[in-house]
Design a protein around this motif. Structure first.
Motif, mmCIF file in Angstrom:
data_model
loop_
_atom_site.group_PDB
_atom_site.id
_atom_site.type_symbol
_atom_site.label_atom_id
_atom_site.label_comp_id
_atom_site.label_asym_id
_atom_site.label_seq_id
_atom_site.Cartn_x
_atom_site.Cartn_y
_atom_site.Cartn_z
ATOM 1 N N LEU A 159 55.303 38.992 42.142
ATOM 2 C CA LEU A 159 54.870 38.916 40.750
ATOM 3 C C LEU A 159 53.414 39.343 40.608
ATOM 4 N N ASP A 160 52.560 38.814 41.463
ATOM 5 C CA ASP A 160 51.125 39.064 41.348
ATOM 6 C C ASP A 160 50.792 40.551 41.506
ATOM 7 N N GLN A 161 51.551 41.238 42.323
ATOM 8 C CA GLN A 161 51.296 42.663 42.556
ATOM 9 C C GLN A 161 51.722 43.543 41.388
ATOM 10 N N ARG A 162 52.585 43.026 40.522
ATOM 11 C CA ARG A 162 53.157 43.855 39.460
ATOM 12 C C ARG A 162 52.716 43.473 38.056
ATOM 13 N N LEU A 163 52.221 42.268 37.873
ATOM 14 C CA LEU A 163 51.792 41.827 36.551
ATOM 15 C C LEU A 163 50.378 42.326 36.260
ATOM 16 N N PRO A 164 50.133 42.861 35.083
ATOM 17 C CA PRO A 164 48.799 43.401 34.768
ATOM 18 C C PRO A 164 47.706 42.341 34.682
ATOM 19 N N ALA A 165 48.052 41.141 34.230
ATOM 20 C CA ALA A 165 47.051 40.075 34.063
ATOM 21 C C ALA A 165 47.573 38.812 34.726
ATOM 22 N N SER A 166 47.309 38.698 36.018
ATOM 23 C CA SER A 166 47.831 37.545 36.755
ATOM 24 C C SER A 166 46.817 37.054 37.769
ATOM 25 N N ARG A 167 47.008 35.817 38.176
ATOM 26 C CA ARG A 167 46.255 35.259 39.295
ATOM 27 C C ARG A 167 47.212 34.410 40.112
ATOM 28 N N LEU A 168 46.993 34.377 41.406
ATOM 29 C CA LEU A 168 47.855 33.654 42.329
ATOM 30 C C LEU A 168 47.100 32.433 42.853
ATOM 31 N N ASP A 179 42.776 25.352 33.788
ATOM 32 C CA ASP A 179 41.876 26.508 33.811
ATOM 33 C C ASP A 179 42.239 27.509 32.718
ATOM 34 N N THR A 180 43.528 27.653 32.475
ATOM 35 C CA THR A 180 43.985 28.574 31.439
ATOM 36 C C THR A 180 43.823 27.973 30.052
ATOM 37 N N ILE A 181 44.198 26.710 29.915
ATOM 38 C CA ILE A 181 44.136 26.048 28.612
ATOM 39 C C ILE A 181 42.714 25.988 28.093
ATOM 40 N N THR A 182 41.774 25.683 28.972
ATOM 41 C CA THR A 182 40.378 25.491 28.557
ATOM 42 C C THR A 182 39.589 26.792 28.527
ATOM 43 N N GLY A 183 40.213 27.896 28.919
ATOM 44 C CA GLY A 183 39.537 29.179 28.838
ATOM 45 C C GLY A 183 38.753 29.560 30.066
ATOM 46 N N SER A 184 38.867 28.773 31.170
ATOM 47 C CA SER A 184 38.169 29.141 32.399
ATOM 48 C C SER A 184 38.768 30.392 33.026
ATOM 49 N N TRP A 185 40.044 30.657 32.733
ATOM 50 C CA TRP A 185 40.731 31.880 33.167
ATOM 51 C C TRP A 185 41.734 32.227 32.099
ATOM 52 N N PRO A 186 41.959 33.482 31.718
ATOM 53 C CA PRO A 186 41.247 34.644 32.250
ATOM 54 C C PRO A 186 39.867 34.792 31.622
#
Length: 302
Positions: A263-272, A295-302
């Protein structure tokens, strides 16, 4: 393992009201298990828990397999400080009604998009580990406007299929009927007994009760669609623009790390995010799992 209570609210707009029950549909004593409710969404009766707080960003949590909404009890308190949590047993899983046309990742993805709309959850963060991994990706591909982010992992994704036992046999064995001769309690207990630290008796009892009779063997039909639908999903991954966090256990032998890397290799906006845990990472390391979601909910990522 401490399990915080899941607070409940009445059904949100768009969810047709049915009877509200404070006991599991599996007809058991709830003891310390958080209370849940039942509502109809898209014509399917589902079991869910809603923390309320509509002013907070919504996080939809989908039941792992062969578990239920109670899999998220260890992180409920910490997550609900930051978000409105809406946990749901997917149709055919946990205590939710089964409908055969939804027992595939692509169809389940459509249901999740409909759930978010009918429950008036706005642009939700969808956290769908395990069996929900592929469904969430289909939802993100077809309905990106309904998703702020997606959290997946520990679910089949790689093409060609790369799964360990017993999941590989559940997916690929041509003889489904032989699984009808196996006591589903043995199957569920064998699965959750691999969970480091164990689980409370009342949570285990819910898992067991919800997959009694033909419930487990019929839920297998969902995973048995992987050979047909994962190649379709693989072709869609490069087009998914929704940010995706892939959370997996380093020691997961049922769904090897190769699926997360695929998944991580193919998704344009991902983190593992790799956590030192086995398959049931959300219960083995709930604080670390919750941190990755926050991290995602609070805006730390992306």
């Amino acid at each position: 393992m401490a399990h915080a209570s899941l607070a409940l609210t009445a059904a949100g707009p768009g969810i047709a009201p049915e009877e509200v029950r404070t006991e599991s549909d599996c007809d058991m004593s709830m003891t310390s298990i958080p209370q849940v409710r039942f509502r109809t969404v898209g014509g399917v009766r589902i079991r869910y828990a809603d923390s309320g707080s509509p002013q907070k960003p919504a996080v939809v949590l989908t039941s792992p397999w062969p578990e239920s909404v109670y899999a998220f009890a260890p992180m409920w308190a910490s997550l609900s400080e930051h978000a409105r949590l809406f946990a749901v047993d997917l149709p055919g899983f946990g205590a939710s009604e089964r409908r055969e046309d939804l027992l595939s990742p692509r169809a389940m993805g459509g249901f999740l998009a409909q759930l978010i709309a009918e429950a008036d959850l706005g642009r939700a963060h969808l956290v769908a580990p395990d069996a929900g991994t592929s469904a969430a990706q289909f939802a993100a591909a077809a309905h990106p406007e309904r998703l702020a982010s997606v959290g997946v992992g520990t679910g089949g994704a790689a093409v060609p299929i790369q799964l360990g036992e017993p999941l590989a046999s559940c997916v690929l064995d041509p003889d489904l009927d032989k699984y009808r001769r196996i006591d589903p309690h043995v199957i569920v207990n064998t699965a959750v007994d691999t969970l480091a630290g164990g689980i409370p008796d009342d949570i285990r009892a819910d898992y067991l009760a919800c997959y009694e009779g033909d419930r487990f063997v019929e839920s297998m039909r969902y995973a048995r669609r992987y050979p047909d639908e994962l190649p379709v999903l693989a072709g869609l991954l490069p087009q998914i623009t929704v940010p995706v966090t892939i959370i997996t256990g380093r020691r997961d032998r049922v769904v090897p790390l190769a699926n997360a890397e695929f998944l991580d290799q193919r998704l344009p906006a991902s983190r593992l995010v790799i956590i030192d845990a086995g398959h049931f990472v959300w219960e083995e390391e709930p604080a670390k799992y919750a941190s990755a979601i926050l991290d995602t909910i609070t805006g730390s990522w992306p």
